[in-house]
Design a protein around this motif. Structure first.
Motif, PDB file in Angstrom:
ATOM      1  N   ASN A  63      29.362  56.642  26.562  1.00 13.05           N
ATOM      2  CA  ASN A  63      29.025  57.399  27.769  1.00 13.05           C
ATOM      3  C   ASN A  63      29.341  56.583  29.021  1.00 13.05           C
ATOM      4  OD1 ASN A  63      26.277  58.144  25.790  1.00 13.05           O
ATOM      5  ND2 ASN A  63      27.856  59.640  26.250  1.00 13.05           N
ATOM      6  N   LEU A  64      29.030  55.305  28.962  1.00 14.54           N
ATOM      7  CA  LEU A  64      29.328  54.432  30.094  1.00 14.54           C
ATOM      8  C   LEU A  64      30.827  54.275  30.261  1.00 14.54           C
ATOM      9  CD1 LEU A  64      28.485  52.495  32.321  1.00 14.54           C
ATOM     10  CD2 LEU A  64      28.092  50.734  30.597  1.00 14.54           C
ATOM     11  N   ALA A  65      31.516  54.111  29.145  1.00 16.76           N
ATOM     12  CA  ALA A  65      32.966  53.907  29.195  1.00 16.76           C
ATOM     13  C   ALA A  65      33.678  55.119  29.785  1.00 16.76           C
ATOM     14  CB  ALA A  65      33.493  53.616  27.791  1.00 16.76           C
ATOM     15  N   LYS A  71      30.442  56.752  39.803  1.00 15.16           N
ATOM     16  CA  LYS A  71      29.150  57.158  39.248  1.00 15.16           C
ATOM     17  C   LYS A  71      28.343  55.942  38.790  1.00 15.16           C
ATOM     18  CE  LYS A  71      26.869  60.329  36.129  1.00 15.16           C
ATOM     19  NZ  LYS A  71      26.999  61.401  35.143  1.00 15.16           N
ATOM     20  N   VAL A  72      29.032  54.978  38.182  1.00 11.60           N
ATOM     21  CA  VAL A  72      28.352  53.766  37.733  1.00 11.60           C
ATOM     22  C   VAL A  72      27.768  53.009  38.928  1.00 11.60           C
ATOM     23  CG1 VAL A  72      28.635  51.559  36.557  1.00 11.60           C
ATOM     24  CG2 VAL A  72      29.794  53.594  35.688  1.00 11.60           C
ATOM     25  N   LEU A  73      28.591  52.866  39.968  1.00 14.11           N
ATOM     26  CA  LEU A  73      28.118  52.158  41.164  1.00 14.11           C
ATOM     27  C   LEU A  73      27.006  52.931  41.862  1.00 14.11           C
ATOM     28  CD1 LEU A  73      31.485  50.815  42.624  1.00 14.11           C
ATOM     29  CD2 LEU A  73      29.595  49.468  41.681  1.00 14.11           C
ATOM     30  N   LYS A  74      27.088  54.261  41.800  1.00 17.69           N
ATOM     31  CA  LYS A  74      26.026  55.060  42.427  1.00 17.69           C
ATOM     32  C   LYS A  74      24.688  54.798  41.746  1.00 17.69           C
ATOM     33  CE  LYS A  74      24.321  57.930  45.291  1.00 17.69           C
ATOM     34  NZ  LYS A  74      24.361  57.641  46.748  1.00 17.69           N
ATOM     35  N   HIS A  89      30.947  48.242  33.416  1.00 21.03           N
ATOM     36  CA  HIS A  89      31.857  49.359  33.202  1.00 21.03           C
ATOM     37  C   HIS A  89      33.120  48.892  32.493  1.00 21.03           C
ATOM     38  CE1 HIS A  89      34.245  52.947  34.997  1.00 21.03           C
ATOM     39  NE2 HIS A  89      33.592  53.319  33.924  1.00 21.03           N
ATOM     40  N   PHE A  90      33.691  47.789  32.995  1.00 20.14           N
ATOM     41  CA  PHE A  90      34.910  47.230  32.403  1.00 20.14           C
ATOM     42  C   PHE A  90      34.690  46.888  30.933  1.00 20.14           C
ATOM     43  CE2 PHE A  90      37.655  43.756  31.166  1.00 20.14           C
ATOM     44  CZ  PHE A  90      38.897  44.127  31.651  1.00 20.14           C
ATOM     45  N   SER A  91      33.601  46.194  30.649  1.00 16.74           N
ATOM     46  CA  SER A  91      33.354  45.759  29.271  1.00 16.74           C
ATOM     47  C   SER A  91      33.010  46.924  28.358  1.00 16.74           C
ATOM     48  CB  SER A  91      32.229  44.714  29.247  1.00 16.74           C
ATOM     49  OG  SER A  91      32.648  43.537  29.915  1.00 16.74           O
ATOM     50  N   SER A  92      32.365  47.948  28.898  1.00 14.95           N
ATOM     51  CA  SER A  92      32.065  49.119  28.061  1.00 14.95           C
ATOM     52  C   SER A  92      33.345  49.805  27.621  1.00 14.95           C
ATOM     53  CB  SER A  92      31.177  50.103  28.829  1.00 14.95           C
ATOM     54  OG  SER A  92      31.917  50.796  29.819  1.00 14.95           O
ATOM     55  N   LYS A  93      34.331  49.832  28.501  1.00 11.87           N
ATOM     56  CA  LYS A  93      35.612  50.440  28.133  1.00 11.87           C
ATOM     57  C   LYS A  93      36.320  49.605  27.082  1.00 11.87           C
ATOM     58  CE  LYS A  93      36.894  51.071  32.534  1.00 11.87           C
ATOM     59  NZ  LYS A  93      37.679  51.517  33.711  1.00 11.87           N
ATOM     60  N   LEU A  94      36.214  48.285  27.217  1.00  6.89           N
ATOM     61  CA  LEU A  94      36.828  47.407  26.222  1.00  6.89           C
ATOM     62  C   LEU A  94      36.177  47.600  24.861  1.00  6.89           C
ATOM     63  CD1 LEU A  94      37.876  43.751  26.786  1.00  6.89           C
ATOM     64  CD2 LEU A  94      36.677  44.369  24.699  1.00  6.89           C
ATOM     65  N   ILE A  95      34.841  47.677  24.839  1.00  5.18           N
ATOM     66  CA  ILE A  95      34.133  47.870  23.566  1.00  5.18           C
ATOM     67  C   ILE A  95      34.474  49.228  22.965  1.00  5.18           C
ATOM     68  CG2 ILE A  95      31.850  48.155  22.516  1.00  5.18           C
ATOM     69  CD1 ILE A  95      30.820  46.172  24.692  1.00  5.18           C
ATOM     70  N   ASP A 109      31.460  36.067  20.391  1.00  2.90           N
ATOM     71  CA  ASP A 109      32.159  37.289  20.794  1.00  2.90           C
ATOM     72  C   ASP A 109      31.535  37.907  22.043  1.00  2.90           C
ATOM     73  OD1 ASP A 109      34.002  37.050  18.784  1.00  2.90           O
ATOM     74  OD2 ASP A 109      32.888  38.304  17.362  1.00  2.90           O
ATOM     75  N   LEU A 110      30.218  37.819  22.154  1.00  3.54           N
ATOM     76  CA  LEU A 110      29.549  38.335  23.346  1.00  3.54           C
ATOM     77  C   LEU A 110      30.015  37.592  24.596  1.00  3.54           C
ATOM     78  CD1 LEU A 110      25.982  38.683  21.842  1.00  3.54           C
ATOM     79  CD2 LEU A 110      27.294  40.555  22.826  1.00  3.54           C
ATOM     80  N   LEU A 111      30.186  36.281  24.460  1.00  2.00           N
ATOM     81  CA  LEU A 111      30.568  35.444  25.589  1.00  2.00           C
ATOM     82  C   LEU A 111      31.945  35.805  26.137  1.00  2.00           C
ATOM     83  CD1 LEU A 111      29.406  33.078  27.210  1.00  2.00           C
ATOM     84  CD2 LEU A 111      30.503  31.514  25.598  1.00  2.00           C
ATOM     85  N   LYS A 112      32.765  36.446  25.317  1.00  2.00           N
ATOM     86  CA  LYS A 112      34.106  36.812  25.770  1.00  2.00           C
ATOM     87  C   LYS A 112      34.085  37.983  26.746  1.00  2.00           C
ATOM     88  CE  LYS A 112      36.152  35.414  21.352  1.00  2.00           C
ATOM     89  NZ  LYS A 112      36.550  35.937  20.029  1.00  2.00           N
ATOM     90  N   LEU A 113      33.004  38.739  26.746  1.00  2.00           N
ATOM     91  CA  LEU A 113      32.957  39.928  27.596  1.00  2.00           C
ATOM     92  C   LEU A 113      32.744  39.545  29.058  1.00  2.00           C
ATOM     93  CD1 LEU A 113      30.727  42.310  25.450  1.00  2.00           C
ATOM     94  CD2 LEU A 113      33.206  42.369  25.725  1.00  2.00           C
ATOM     95  N   LYS A 114      33.412  40.288  29.933  1.00  2.00           N
ATOM     96  CA  LYS A 114      33.261  40.080  31.367  1.00  2.00           C
ATOM     97  C   LYS A 114      31.826  40.394  31.787  1.00  2.00           C
ATOM     98  CE  LYS A 114      37.258  40.746  33.828  1.00  2.00           C
ATOM     99  NZ  LYS A 114      38.249  41.523  34.583  1.00  2.00           N
ATOM    100  N   GLY A 115      31.223  39.499  32.522  1.00  2.00           N
ATOM    101  CA  GLY A 115      29.855  39.701  32.997  1.00  2.00           C
ATOM    102  C   GLY A 115      28.812  39.077  32.092  1.00  2.00           C
ATOM    103  N   ILE A 116      29.246  38.585  30.912  1.00  2.00           N
ATOM    104  CA  ILE A 116      28.309  37.926  30.008  1.00  2.00           C
ATOM    105  C   ILE A 116      28.591  36.432  29.994  1.00  2.00           C
ATOM    106  CG2 ILE A 116      27.556  37.672  27.611  1.00  2.00           C
ATOM    107  CD1 ILE A 116      27.811  40.541  27.176  1.00  2.00           C
ATOM    108  N   GLY A 117      27.629  35.654  30.475  1.00  2.00           N
ATOM    109  CA  GLY A 117      27.741  34.200  30.470  1.00  2.00           C
ATOM    110  C   GLY A 117      26.871  33.618  29.372  1.00  2.00           C
TER     111      GLY A 117
END
Length: 344
Positions: A63-65, A71-74, A89-95, A109-117
């Motif tokens: 749904n997010l992807a 809408k996400v920013l709203k 949003h970017f990472s949801s589309k990748l997943i 694998d989680l660490l590879k996602l944008k926004g996850i440190g």
DNA sequence: AACTCGGGGTC
DNA sequence: GACCCAGAGTT
């Protein structure tokens, strides 16, 4: 430094004192992910309604992807640090697309996602999959520095390395997820930043800062924040039905959010363009100060009205009845709600 | 290692 | 006004 009953006391405290929070009732890594991003640099009270809205609107990663960035920013509007929403949003589309909807199920694998440190990867991996990782957030820095008496600044690479090993070495022998929840909740509720009630603290006997009256001094930070002063002039140009807006696309605050046409100046001196004054009448001038962590914004809203057709130039025309569907910075939202939404 | 990215709560 | 909040990305 390893304290054998440190983790056991924290878990015991947690079982009695924990708050009832929705992301603790699920093992869904997607929902835990959303909660962790929402809560970055954000207090639970502030983030909770955003989390609930987000999950309601986007129950699954697909749904997010499939949603638009607007809408996400709203849905993120007013929460700040909007790169969190863009990266979600970017990472949801990748997943959803490249990983075929299979959520990463381990730290690496989680660490590879944008926004996850490192923090967020540890949190999701331990909460959802009970992976043996130690979380290191503001709460943990504070508790560890006080309890073990660490005077090294936490905002240096040396300090981070030290706290990382300290946190990892004091993990319990099992239940890493519960323990990580415990230590953060303890930091948030008991070992608070200012004036914690150490008299009722279950760790006070062996707490270095309590024994040495250094609670106020810890954790130690090296850097001081510098605030930049900026001068924003927003020009509102409206007719009966519409108003001109623009999208922020530069690498700056509020990226990809919308605003009224902005004229940034190096001081308070500003006069609206003559062509504008000629065709429209200034009906209101509003001044405001907007404080961000690293910036102080001195803002003037110049509100013009007129009958001239707005769509003559290459302007983005927004119907007043639709204006609330666009994601805007908080200060712009305030102006809209107070000045533009009751116009028919 | 330093800088940048929001908005709100607390003292 | 200074500091903090379930930090991360960029330079």
């Amino acid at each position: 430094m390893i304290d054998e009953d440190f983790s056991l006391k924290l878990i015991k405290w947690y079982n009695v004192n924990k708050r009832d929070l929705p992301w603790r009732k699920t093992n869904d890594p997607y929902k835990i992910w959303i909660s962790e991003i929402v809560l970055q640099q954000t207090r639970v009270d502030q983030g909770l309604p955003y989390y609930l809205n987000f999950i309601k609107e986007f129950p699954k990663v697909q749904n997010l992807a499939n949603a638009s960035e607007n809408k996400v920013l709203k849905l993120w509007q007013g929460l700040g640090y909007y790169s969190r929403a863009r990266n979600l949003h970017f990472s949801s589309k990748l997943i959803s697309n490249e990983l075929k909807g299979k959520f990463p199920d381990n730290y690496d694998d989680l660490l590879k996602l944008k926004g996850i440190g490192e923090y967020t990867a540890s949190a999701i991996a331990s909460f959802a999959f009970n992976e043996k990782k130690a979380v290191l957030d503001g709460n943990v820095f504070r508790l560890l520095s006080r309890y073990f008496g660490i005077l090294i600044p936490i905002d240096t690479s040396k300090g981070k390395k030290l706290f990382n090993s300290l946190a990892y070495n004091n993990l319990p022998k099992s239940n890493y997820g519960i323990y990580n929840q415990s230590i953060m909740e303890f930091g948030a509720l008991q070992c608070k930043p200012s004036s914690p009630d150490c008299s009722i603290c279950p760790l006070n006997i062996k707490c270095w800062a309590f024994s040495n009256s250094k609670i106020k001094e810890l954790p130690f930070k090296k850097k001081k924040i510098k605030v930049r002063l900026r001068y924003f002039n927003f020009v509102i140009i409206q007719d009966n039905k519409s108003v001109i807006m623009e999208k922020r696309i530069k690498k700056d605050i509020w990226r990809n959010l919308y605003q009224f046409p902005l004229f940034e100046t190096h001081d308070k001196n500003f006069e609206p363009p003559k062509s504008l004054v000629k065709n429209y009448s200034l009906v209101k001038k509003t001044e405001a100060i907007h404080m961000l962590t690293h910036q102080k914004l001195s803002i003037v809203f110049w509100h013009f009205k007129g009958k001239k057709n707005l769509s003559e130039n290459n302007n983005m025309i927004v119907k007043l009845k639709n204006i609330l569907s666009y994601p805007v910075p908080k200060i712009v939202e305030n102006y809209i709600v107070q000045n533009l939404t009751n116009v028919r």
